[in-house]
Write a protein that holds these residues in place. Structure first.
Motif, PDB file in Angstrom:
ATOM      1  N   PRO A  27       5.471  -4.637  -4.765  1.00 11.68           N
ATOM      2  CA  PRO A  27       4.551  -5.141  -5.803  1.00 11.68           C
ATOM      3  C   PRO A  27       3.685  -4.049  -6.424  1.00 11.68           C
ATOM      4  O   PRO A  27       3.076  -4.267  -7.466  1.00 11.68           O
ATOM      5  N   ALA A  28       3.613  -2.868  -5.793  1.00  4.66           N
ATOM      6  CA  ALA A  28       2.887  -1.730  -6.354  1.00  4.66           C
ATOM      7  C   ALA A  28       3.805  -0.835  -7.186  1.00  4.66           C
ATOM      8  O   ALA A  28       3.406   0.257  -7.587  1.00  4.66           O
ATOM      9  N   ASN A  29       5.034  -1.298  -7.427  1.00  3.21           N
ATOM     10  CA  ASN A  29       6.040  -0.554  -8.196  1.00  3.21           C
ATOM     11  C   ASN A  29       6.482   0.726  -7.485  1.00  3.21           C
ATOM     12  O   ASN A  29       6.891   1.699  -8.130  1.00  3.21           O
ATOM     13  N   ALA A  30       6.409   0.740  -6.169  1.00  2.00           N
ATOM     14  CA  ALA A  30       6.966   1.838  -5.383  1.00  2.00           C
ATOM     15  C   ALA A  30       8.442   1.553  -5.115  1.00  2.00           C
ATOM     16  O   ALA A  30       8.849   0.394  -4.984  1.00  2.00           O
ATOM     17  N   VAL A  31       9.230   2.615  -5.006  1.00  2.76           N
ATOM     18  CA  VAL A  31      10.673   2.486  -4.841  1.00  2.76           C
ATOM     19  C   VAL A  31      11.132   3.228  -3.590  1.00  2.76           C
ATOM     20  O   VAL A  31      10.668   4.347  -3.310  1.00  2.76           O
ATOM     21  N   ARG A  80       0.810  -1.220   0.000  1.00  4.27           N
ATOM     22  CA  ARG A  80       0.000   0.000   0.000  1.00  4.27           C
ATOM     23  C   ARG A  80       0.843   1.269   0.000  1.00  4.27           C
ATOM     24  O   ARG A  80       0.318   2.355  -0.216  1.00  4.27           O
ATOM     25  N   MET A  81       2.131   1.147   0.235  1.00  2.00           N
ATOM     26  CA  MET A  81       2.986   2.316   0.394  1.00  2.00           C
ATOM     27  C   MET A  81       3.432   2.890  -0.947  1.00  2.00           C
ATOM     28  O   MET A  81       3.351   2.237  -1.983  1.00  2.00           O
ATOM     29  N   LYS A  82       3.921   4.140  -0.900  1.00  2.00           N
ATOM     30  CA  LYS A  82       4.319   4.876  -2.090  1.00  2.00           C
ATOM     31  C   LYS A  82       5.838   5.046  -2.127  1.00  2.00           C
ATOM     32  O   LYS A  82       6.545   4.655  -1.196  1.00  2.00           O
ATOM     33  N   ASP A  83       6.328   5.666  -3.210  1.00  2.00           N
ATOM     34  CA  ASP A  83       7.758   5.946  -3.340  1.00  2.00           C
ATOM     35  C   ASP A  83       8.284   6.651  -2.091  1.00  2.00           C
ATOM     36  O   ASP A  83       7.675   7.608  -1.589  1.00  2.00           O
ATOM     37  N   GLY A  84       9.422   6.175  -1.587  1.00  2.00           N
ATOM     38  CA  GLY A  84      10.061   6.806  -0.439  1.00  2.00           C
ATOM     39  C   GLY A  84       9.581   6.319   0.903  1.00  2.00           C
ATOM     40  O   GLY A  84      10.190   6.633   1.934  1.00  2.00           O
ATOM     41  N   ASP A  85       8.478   5.540   0.930  1.00  2.00           N
ATOM     42  CA  ASP A  85       7.978   5.013   2.198  1.00  2.00           C
ATOM     43  C   ASP A  85       8.813   3.819   2.655  1.00  2.00           C
ATOM     44  O   ASP A  85       9.650   3.292   1.917  1.00  2.00           O
ATOM     45  N   THR A  86       8.548   3.378   3.870  1.00  2.00           N
ATOM     46  CA  THR A  86       9.267   2.230   4.447  1.00  2.00           C
ATOM     47  C   THR A  86       8.683   0.936   3.887  1.00  2.00           C
ATOM     48  O   THR A  86       7.936   0.223   4.549  1.00  2.00           O
ATOM     49  N   LEU A  87       9.061   0.624   2.665  1.00  2.00           N
ATOM     50  CA  LEU A  87       8.459  -0.490   1.930  1.00  2.00           C
ATOM     51  C   LEU A  87       8.666  -1.828   2.620  1.00  2.00           C
ATOM     52  O   LEU A  87       7.857  -2.752   2.451  1.00  2.00           O
ATOM     53  N   TRP A  88       9.763  -1.978   3.377  1.00  2.00           N
ATOM     54  CA  TRP A  88      10.074  -3.278   3.985  1.00  2.00           C
ATOM     55  C   TRP A  88       9.076  -3.671   5.077  1.00  2.00           C
ATOM     56  O   TRP A  88       9.100  -4.812   5.547  1.00  2.00           O
ATOM     57  N   LEU A  89       8.188  -2.775   5.464  1.00  2.00           N
ATOM     58  CA  LEU A  89       7.166  -3.136   6.437  1.00  2.00           C
ATOM     59  C   LEU A  89       6.054  -3.960   5.809  1.00  2.00           C
ATOM     60  O   LEU A  89       5.234  -4.548   6.525  1.00  2.00           O
ATOM     61  N   GLU A  90       5.992  -4.006   4.465  1.00  2.00           N
ATOM     62  CA  GLU A  90       5.017  -4.833   3.759  1.00  2.00           C
ATOM     63  C   GLU A  90       5.788  -5.849   2.911  1.00  2.00           C
ATOM     64  O   GLU A  90       6.688  -6.511   3.417  1.00  2.00           O
ATOM     65  N   PRO A  96      31.078   1.808   0.498  1.00  2.00           N
ATOM     66  CA  PRO A  96      29.786   2.492   0.286  1.00  2.00           C
ATOM     67  C   PRO A  96      28.857   1.633  -0.563  1.00  2.00           C
ATOM     68  O   PRO A  96      29.305   0.946  -1.489  1.00  2.00           O
ATOM     69  N   PHE A  97      27.560   1.665  -0.258  1.00  2.00           N
ATOM     70  CA  PHE A  97      26.643   0.791  -0.986  1.00  2.00           C
ATOM     71  C   PHE A  97      25.326   1.492  -1.272  1.00  2.00           C
ATOM     72  O   PHE A  97      24.945   2.483  -0.633  1.00  2.00           O
ATOM     73  N   LEU A  98      24.625   0.951  -2.255  1.00  2.00           N
ATOM     74  CA  LEU A  98      23.285   1.384  -2.629  1.00  2.00           C
ATOM     75  C   LEU A  98      22.265   0.446  -1.999  1.00  2.00           C
ATOM     76  O   LEU A  98      22.436  -0.773  -2.027  1.00  2.00           O
ATOM     77  N   GLU A  99      21.211   1.016  -1.443  1.00  2.00           N
ATOM     78  CA  GLU A  99      20.056   0.225  -0.989  1.00  2.00           C
ATOM     79  C   GLU A  99      18.867   0.609  -1.862  1.00  2.00           C
ATOM     80  O   GLU A  99      18.503   1.781  -1.944  1.00  2.00           O
TER      81      GLU A  99
END
Length: 266
Positions: A144-148, A110-120, A136-139
């Motif tokens: 599934p809603a195509n939010a990043v 249900r979350m959008k771009d920039g949200d804490t996606l790992w909670l879903e 240094p690394f990228l996360e």
């Protein structure tokens, strides 16, 4: 014999083991980033199973009983632990492509771009130039809603990558049983080099252009569990790049040892 012993010690010190590379085969054409993974190149890619999890799969009846007391059920939890997540990489002259295939009976996002996606539900890509401490690394997380959710290395910037997802089932309808979802993303060489995350082929790196770790989060209303899967070796915390796997580029045909876990069948 001494050289082999030294190599094994070095692998242990860096968190890598023999055969732990991620193989990215060269794609015959630029994949369409739509999440469907129906190109022939994805079918023959080197697919890697996310073989670690937290919590770990219970190994005793007593541990399953703890889950039963917490969730009121154990059958759905057993099903959730049995579901598989796989990932793969391809490359072209333009950049790197990554894909995920996620078995999931309850797809939630249900979350959008920039949200804490790992909670879903979300898949995660961690990328660094080298598999070593302090790198240094990228996360990058994709739902599934195509939010990043994107966190570049300190002092660096990256635009939102090109991404695509496909859901085999329903989204955010927990009363209906789902099957799986697939995800795809593209990172161009220019952006990767500017961020210090990878070197394009031909840079004298022997084909090892970066280091990666794949992970995923699965929230299930059925089991009341939030399960984190990831590629081993190393601890679950992805903030330790020494546990990432070297990403090596190859051109077709790949050898039998580079064929992956099993053929991909969307």
């Amino acid at each position: 014999m001494k050289k082999r012993a030294f190599a094994l010690l070095l692998a242990a010190a860096t968190g890598c083991s023999a055969g732990s590379e991620i193989i990215a085969r060269r794609a015959a054409a630029e994949p369409t980033v739509d999440g469907r993974l129906d190109e022939p190149d994805w079918k023959t890619a080197h697919w890697v199973t996310l073989d670690g999890s937290r919590p770990a799969r219970p190994q005793t009846d007593a541990r399953w009983e703890e889950i039963y007391r917490a969730a009121g059920t154990v059958g759905y939890a057993r099903e959730q632990f049995a579901q598989s997540v796989r990932a793969a990489a391809l490359w072209t002259a333009s950049g790197l492509y990554f894909a995920f295939e996620v078995e999931d009976a309850d797809i939630t996002a249900r979350m959008k771009d920039g949200d804490t996606l790992w909670l879903e539900d979300a898949v995660e890509l961690f990328l660094a130039r080298h598999a070593r401490p302090g790198e240094p690394f990228l996360e990058l997380q994709l739902s599934p809603a195509n939010a990043v959710y994107l966190v570049p290395p300190p002092g660096k910037t990256l635009p939102r990558p090109r991404t695509g997802v496909s859901v085999d089932g329903t989204l955010n309808r927990s009363l209906e049983r789902d099957r799986k979802w697939t995800a795809e993303l593209f990172l161009p060489w220019d952006e990767l080099e500017r961020a210090g995350l990878a070197e394009r082929p031909g840079a004298g790196n022997g084909g090892t252009v970066a280091a990666v770790r794949f992970a995923a989060w699965d929230l299930s209303i059925y089991s009341q569990l939030r399960l984190n899967r990831f590629t081993t070796p190393g601890r679950a915390n992805p903030a330790f790049p020494e546990f990432y796997r070297p990403l090596r580029l190859v051109s077709p045909p790949a050898s039998a040892s580079e064929a992956g876990d099993r053929p991909h069948s969307p």
